[in-house]
Design a protein around this motif. Structure first.
Motif, PDB file in Angstrom:
ATOM      1  N   GLY A  25       0.660  -1.267  -0.071  1.00 39.00           N
ATOM      2  CA  GLY A  25       0.025  -0.069  -0.055  1.00 39.00           C
ATOM      3  C   GLY A  25       0.627   1.223   0.032  1.00 39.00           C
ATOM      4  O   GLY A  25       0.207   2.514   0.234  1.00 39.00           O
ATOM      5  N   ASP A  26       2.135   1.150  -0.250  1.00 39.78           N
ATOM      6  CA  ASP A  26       2.988   2.230  -0.175  1.00 39.78           C
ATOM      7  C   ASP A  26       2.586   3.295   1.057  1.00 39.78           C
ATOM      8  O   ASP A  26       2.806   4.391   1.109  1.00 39.78           O
ATOM      9  CB  ASP A  26       2.865   3.301  -1.393  1.00 39.78           C
ATOM     10  CG  ASP A  26       3.928   4.128  -1.685  1.00 39.78           C
ATOM     11  OD1 ASP A  26       4.956   3.879  -1.203  1.00 39.78           O
ATOM     12  OD2 ASP A  26       3.709   5.230  -2.397  1.00 39.78           O
ATOM     13  N   ASP A  27       2.662   2.436   2.215  1.00 39.60           N
ATOM     14  CA  ASP A  27       2.204   3.062   3.451  1.00 39.60           C
ATOM     15  C   ASP A  27       3.340   3.144   4.211  1.00 39.60           C
ATOM     16  O   ASP A  27       4.516   2.883   4.177  1.00 39.60           O
ATOM     17  CB  ASP A  27       0.953   2.471   4.163  1.00 39.60           C
ATOM     18  CG  ASP A  27       0.095   2.984   4.731  1.00 39.60           C
ATOM     19  OD1 ASP A  27       0.515   4.215   5.484  1.00 39.60           O
ATOM     20  OD2 ASP A  27      -0.867   2.525   5.376  1.00 39.60           O
ATOM     21  N   ARG A  28       3.213   3.441   5.564  1.00 35.38           N
ATOM     22  CA  ARG A  28       3.960   3.463   6.814  1.00 35.38           C
ATOM     23  C   ARG A  28       3.370   2.503   7.771  1.00 35.38           C
ATOM     24  O   ARG A  28       2.086   2.858   8.143  1.00 35.38           O
ATOM     25  CB  ARG A  28       4.369   4.630   7.328  1.00 35.38           C
ATOM     26  CG  ARG A  28       5.114   5.612   6.375  1.00 35.38           C
ATOM     27  CD  ARG A  28       5.693   6.871   6.952  1.00 35.38           C
ATOM     28  NE  ARG A  28       4.505   7.544   7.451  1.00 35.38           N
ATOM     29  CZ  ARG A  28       3.589   8.516   6.826  1.00 35.38           C
ATOM     30  NH1 ARG A  28       3.873   8.685   5.562  1.00 35.38           N
ATOM     31  NH2 ARG A  28       2.653   9.037   7.319  1.00 35.38           N
ATOM     32  N   PRO A  29       4.077   1.689   8.565  1.00 37.06           N
ATOM     33  CA  PRO A  29       3.409   1.279   9.944  1.00 37.06           C
ATOM     34  C   PRO A  29       2.903   2.020  10.758  1.00 37.06           C
ATOM     35  O   PRO A  29       3.335   3.130  11.012  1.00 37.06           O
ATOM     36  CB  PRO A  29       4.641   0.344  10.529  1.00 37.06           C
ATOM     37  CG  PRO A  29       5.920   1.003   9.871  1.00 37.06           C
ATOM     38  CD  PRO A  29       5.467   1.619   8.598  1.00 37.06           C
ATOM     39  N   SER A  30       1.917   1.615  11.803  1.00 37.35           N
ATOM     40  CA  SER A  30       1.253   2.366  12.414  1.00 37.35           C
ATOM     41  C   SER A  30       1.051   1.794  13.876  1.00 37.35           C
ATOM     42  O   SER A  30       0.506   2.449  14.688  1.00 37.35           O
ATOM     43  CB  SER A  30      -0.141   3.095  12.106  1.00 37.35           C
ATOM     44  OG  SER A  30      -0.914   2.132  12.013  1.00 37.35           O
ATOM     45  N   LEU A  53      11.262   6.975  23.404  1.00 39.95           N
ATOM     46  CA  LEU A  53      12.338   6.499  22.633  1.00 39.95           C
ATOM     47  C   LEU A  53      12.918   7.276  21.433  1.00 39.95           C
ATOM     48  O   LEU A  53      14.065   7.310  21.306  1.00 39.95           O
ATOM     49  CB  LEU A  53      11.998   5.085  22.114  1.00 39.95           C
ATOM     50  CG  LEU A  53      13.234   4.186  21.496  1.00 39.95           C
ATOM     51  CD1 LEU A  53      14.204   4.118  22.419  1.00 39.95           C
ATOM     52  CD2 LEU A  53      12.833   2.842  21.058  1.00 39.95           C
ATOM     53  N   THR A  54      11.923   7.591  20.616  1.00 38.82           N
ATOM     54  CA  THR A  54      12.298   8.421  19.389  1.00 38.82           C
ATOM     55  C   THR A  54      13.033   9.767  19.739  1.00 38.82           C
ATOM     56  O   THR A  54      14.104   9.825  19.223  1.00 38.82           O
ATOM     57  CB  THR A  54      11.200   8.735  18.602  1.00 38.82           C
ATOM     58  OG1 THR A  54      10.521   7.480  18.223  1.00 38.82           O
ATOM     59  CG2 THR A  54      11.501   9.422  17.309  1.00 38.82           C
ATOM     60  N   SER A  72       7.423   8.441  13.301  1.00 35.06           N
ATOM     61  CA  SER A  72       8.498   7.547  13.799  1.00 35.06           C
ATOM     62  C   SER A  72       8.040   6.127  13.429  1.00 35.06           C
ATOM     63  O   SER A  72       6.624   5.883  13.797  1.00 35.06           O
ATOM     64  CB  SER A  72       8.843   7.764  15.175  1.00 35.06           C
ATOM     65  OG  SER A  72       9.790   6.750  15.650  1.00 35.06           O
ATOM     66  N   VAL A  73       8.803   5.058  13.327  1.00 39.02           N
ATOM     67  CA  VAL A  73       8.316   3.692  13.336  1.00 39.02           C
ATOM     68  C   VAL A  73       8.226   3.307  14.824  1.00 39.02           C
ATOM     69  O   VAL A  73       7.459   2.036  14.975  1.00 39.02           O
ATOM     70  CB  VAL A  73       9.609   3.056  12.703  1.00 39.02           C
ATOM     71  CG1 VAL A  73       9.937   3.150  11.423  1.00 39.02           C
ATOM     72  CG2 VAL A  73      10.875   2.965  13.566  1.00 39.02           C
ATOM     73  N   TYR A  74       8.505   4.023  15.815  1.00 36.58           N
ATOM     74  CA  TYR A  74       8.026   3.828  17.111  1.00 36.58           C
ATOM     75  C   TYR A  74       7.111   4.641  17.649  1.00 36.58           C
ATOM     76  O   TYR A  74       7.209   5.853  18.050  1.00 36.58           O
ATOM     77  CB  TYR A  74       9.044   4.104  18.212  1.00 36.58           C
ATOM     78  CG  TYR A  74      10.438   2.740  17.724  1.00 36.58           C
ATOM     79  CD1 TYR A  74      10.366   1.581  17.849  1.00 36.58           C
ATOM     80  CD2 TYR A  74      11.439   3.577  17.280  1.00 36.58           C
ATOM     81  CE1 TYR A  74      11.489   0.964  17.432  1.00 36.58           C
ATOM     82  CE2 TYR A  74      12.941   2.754  16.975  1.00 36.58           C
ATOM     83  CZ  TYR A  74      12.534   1.378  16.973  1.00 36.58           C
ATOM     84  OH  TYR A  74      13.725   0.851  16.914  1.00 36.58           O
ATOM     85  N   PRO A  75       5.659   4.232  17.377  1.00 36.45           N
ATOM     86  CA  PRO A  75       4.485   5.094  17.742  1.00 36.45           C
ATOM     87  C   PRO A  75       4.135   5.147  19.193  1.00 36.45           C
ATOM     88  O   PRO A  75       4.805   4.044  19.791  1.00 36.45           O
ATOM     89  CB  PRO A  75       3.309   4.711  16.766  1.00 36.45           C
ATOM     90  CG  PRO A  75       3.470   3.246  16.762  1.00 36.45           C
ATOM     91  CD  PRO A  75       5.141   3.088  16.727  1.00 36.45           C
ATOM     92  N   GLY A  76       3.177   5.687  19.717  1.00 36.57           N
ATOM     93  CA  GLY A  76       2.478   5.427  21.021  1.00 36.57           C
ATOM     94  C   GLY A  76       3.299   5.901  22.104  1.00 36.57           C
ATOM     95  O   GLY A  76       4.406   6.679  21.751  1.00 36.57           O
ATOM     96  N   PRO A  77       3.260   5.528  23.448  1.00 34.46           N
ATOM     97  CA  PRO A  77       3.777   6.190  24.595  1.00 34.46           C
ATOM     98  C   PRO A  77       5.459   5.817  24.460  1.00 34.46           C
ATOM     99  O   PRO A  77       6.121   6.735  24.758  1.00 34.46           O
ATOM    100  CB  PRO A  77       3.208   5.334  25.592  1.00 34.46           C
ATOM    101  CG  PRO A  77       1.790   5.131  25.176  1.00 34.46           C
ATOM    102  CD  PRO A  77       1.930   4.749  23.815  1.00 34.46           C
ATOM    103  N   ILE A  78       5.853   4.596  24.108  1.00 37.34           N
ATOM    104  CA  ILE A  78       7.054   3.996  24.021  1.00 37.34           C
ATOM    105  C   ILE A  78       7.634   4.954  23.015  1.00 37.34           C
ATOM    106  O   ILE A  78       9.037   5.439  23.164  1.00 37.34           O
ATOM    107  CB  ILE A  78       7.429   2.621  23.700  1.00 37.34           C
ATOM    108  CG1 ILE A  78       8.705   2.322  23.885  1.00 37.34           C
ATOM    109  CG2 ILE A  78       6.849   2.120  22.480  1.00 37.34           C
ATOM    110  CD1 ILE A  78       9.290   2.495  25.273  1.00 37.34           C
ATOM    111  N   GLY A 126      -0.958   5.684  14.839  1.00 33.61           N
ATOM    112  CA  GLY A 126       0.692   5.838  14.921  1.00 33.61           C
ATOM    113  C   GLY A 126       1.400   6.661  14.090  1.00 33.61           C
ATOM    114  O   GLY A 126       2.351   7.148  14.306  1.00 33.61           O
ATOM    115  N   HIS A 127       0.714   6.978  12.853  1.00 32.61           N
ATOM    116  CA  HIS A 127       1.212   8.010  11.935  1.00 32.61           C
ATOM    117  C   HIS A 127       1.575   9.363  12.518  1.00 32.61           C
ATOM    118  O   HIS A 127       2.604  10.001  12.174  1.00 32.61           O
ATOM    119  CB  HIS A 127       0.919   7.895  10.766  1.00 32.61           C
ATOM    120  CG  HIS A 127       0.473   6.875   9.835  1.00 32.61           C
ATOM    121  ND1 HIS A 127      -0.666   6.420   8.768  1.00 32.61           N
ATOM    122  CD2 HIS A 127       1.435   5.748   9.741  1.00 32.61           C
ATOM    123  CE1 HIS A 127      -0.237   5.292   8.354  1.00 32.61           C
ATOM    124  NE2 HIS A 127       0.881   4.727   8.789  1.00 32.61           N
TER     125      HIS A 127
END
Length: 472
Positions: free
Chosen positions: A147-152, A351-352, A341-347, A336-337
């Motif tokens: 889907g030419d997308d990013r993980p969320s 982390l990012t 970052s590839v690291y979404p949410g609280p962590i 997540g988007h």
């Protein structure tokens, strides 16, 4: 970290748009509530869950305190088992190492196990620039890639997609990546999984190079461990002739006995299962069994900077279970988007900014992407106090300056001066009380606050004056 997400708007602007997407919010609400409810039941089965949580915390903290020693031991163990260890200080160096290793095989295609570390460094894009096609084999990652997308989401990268959207992506894109989706494909889970299985099968059988990450690395034996639920990881780890694993340096644990704790806590916190469906472990190479060549790329990419921070380093305990995302009210509404970052949410919010720094607008905004409700800390299987780190990082961001932070600092300084002088404070309170009818309901410069909050009504007289009249 990779520049893949750099250039996105800061969290407040990204979230502003995301919360207006009703389809996205519906997908997120359904998925996160289902996962967290199942997790709660799985965790409740263990009477010693809190002891396991504390054990995981202590193992991680002890390992981080002596990380230099355990990494050297890991390198020695991997080398003795027939593997080759490479050290990468940042994303560019890691990408260059992997690209050179692939090119040395003469291959132009690789199959990949789901890996946060390779997403972090933008490996797929770096390999594409070298003429190498990287194929994701995890079902959710396949959906994102097609889907030419990013993980969320950490555990479910395509959590923002519903079944109808996935079917449309498969029908439209699969043919250009390999075997096309079957005609008449429906949106039932079984049909979608079968389409992915047929599409990926030919890639598994053809690929000569596999790329993975790892959930854990055991220093005493040089063993790498991958948790996954579909079996695609085992295909990538055993069929190719060459295996390249890119792993963050914080993923090491000292012994097999230490690993036993996480074999219990990770499956229950992530997929709400008592035991992970596929737990693959490999130690170097073996004649006639698995890849003939094994390379381990140990990735720093900001981790030693995080390690130097007494409060922030606890983020390196993270075992990527994603439990914190599933209970976070901010993530549930923004998705997540919005975190960029590839690291979404609280962590990701803690982390990012430590891996990338807080110089960009989006990274400086992440520590504020939280209500500080503490739900993330309550579910974390290694007891990362995410609210504590968020406040700590906010202090760092505020210390960098910026118009809003300068005004706030000046206001706090003025308030501190007045509170140190009782006579000045009393005179100010009386002046404010006597002029209360003239005060605007929305003071200038406070729109972001008053849009969602009502200012308290001022009393007719200050408390200290009331006390003098009524205390007897």
């Amino acid at each position: 970290m990779s520049g893949t997400f750099v250039g996105m708007p800061a969290f407040p602007r990204a979230a502003h748009d995301a919360v207006r997407d009703t389809t996205l919010r519906g997908n997120l609400r359904h998925a996160t509530h289902a996962i967290r409810d199942k997790r709660a039941k799985a965790v409740a089965e263990l009477a010693d869950w809190q002891q396991l949580r504390e054990a995981g915390k202590r193992i991680k903290d002890d390992t981080l305190r002596h990380l230099d020693r355990y990494l050297v031991q890991l390198e020695e163990s991997v080398t003795a088992a027939g593997g080759t260890v490479h050290w990468a200080a940042d994303a560019d160096e890691a990408n260059r190492i992997v690209a050179d290793l692939v090119k040395a095989t003469g291959e132009t295609e690789v199959v990949k196990v789901k890996s946060m570390a390779t997403q972090e460094i933008g490996l797929n894009e770096a390999l594409a620039a070298e003429g190498i096609h990287a194929y994701e084999t995890d079902l959710a990652e396949l959906i994102v890639q097609l889907g030419d997308d990013r993980p969320s989401h950490i555990l479910v990268p395509a959590i923002h997609r519903n079944r109808g959207e996935i079917r449309d992506i498969f029908l439209e894109k699969m043919g250009s990546w390999g075997r096309p989706a079957p005609d008449g494909l429906t949106d039932t889970p079984a049909d979608l999984a079968e389409a992915a299985r047929l599409h990926l099968r030919e890639k598994f059988l053809r690929a000569k190079v596999g790329i993975s990450g790892a959930n854990f690395m055991v220093a005493e034996t040089g063993t790498l461990v991958v948790f996954e639920s579909e079996g695609n990881g085992r295909m990538c780890l055993t069929l190719p002739e060459t295996l390249i694993s890119v792993v963050g340096i914080e993923k090491v644990v000292p012994t097999w006995q230490d690993l036993e704790v996480f074999l219990q806590t990770l499956p229950r916190s992530s997929t709400a299962e008592r035991m992970n469906p596929y737990t693959s472990m490999w130690t170097g190479t073996a004649d006639g069994d698995g890849p003939r060549t094994f390379h381990l790329v140990l990735l720093d990419n900001g981790r030693t900077d995080a390690l130097a921070d007494d409060i922030g380093r606890q983020a390196l305990r993270c075992i990527r279970c994603s439990a914190c995302l599933n209970v976070c009210p901010v993530y549930e509404r923004a998705g997540g988007h919005a975190y960029g970052s590839v690291y979404p949410g609280p962590i990701g919010a803690i982390l990012t900014p430590q891996l990338r720094g807080t110089t960009s607008e989006i990274d400086a905004s992440l520590p504020y992407a939280s209500s500080l409700c503490g739900a993330c800390y309550e579910v974390c299987p290694v007891a990362i106090d995410i609210p504590e780190v968020l406040v700590h990082l906010r202090e760092k961001v505020a210390g960098q300056g910026g118009r809003g932070h300068r005004l706030e600092k000046a206001a706090m300084k003025a308030a501190g001066w007045a509170m140190d002088r009782p006579a000045v404070m009393a005179a100010g309170e009386r002046a404010v009380a006597r002029t209360r009818a003239l005060h605007p309901k929305r003071p200038p410069g406070a729109k972001a606050w008053t849009d969602s909050r009502d200012l308290p009504e001022l009393p007719e007289e200050p408390f200290r004056d009331w006390w003098k009249k009524n205390r007897t």
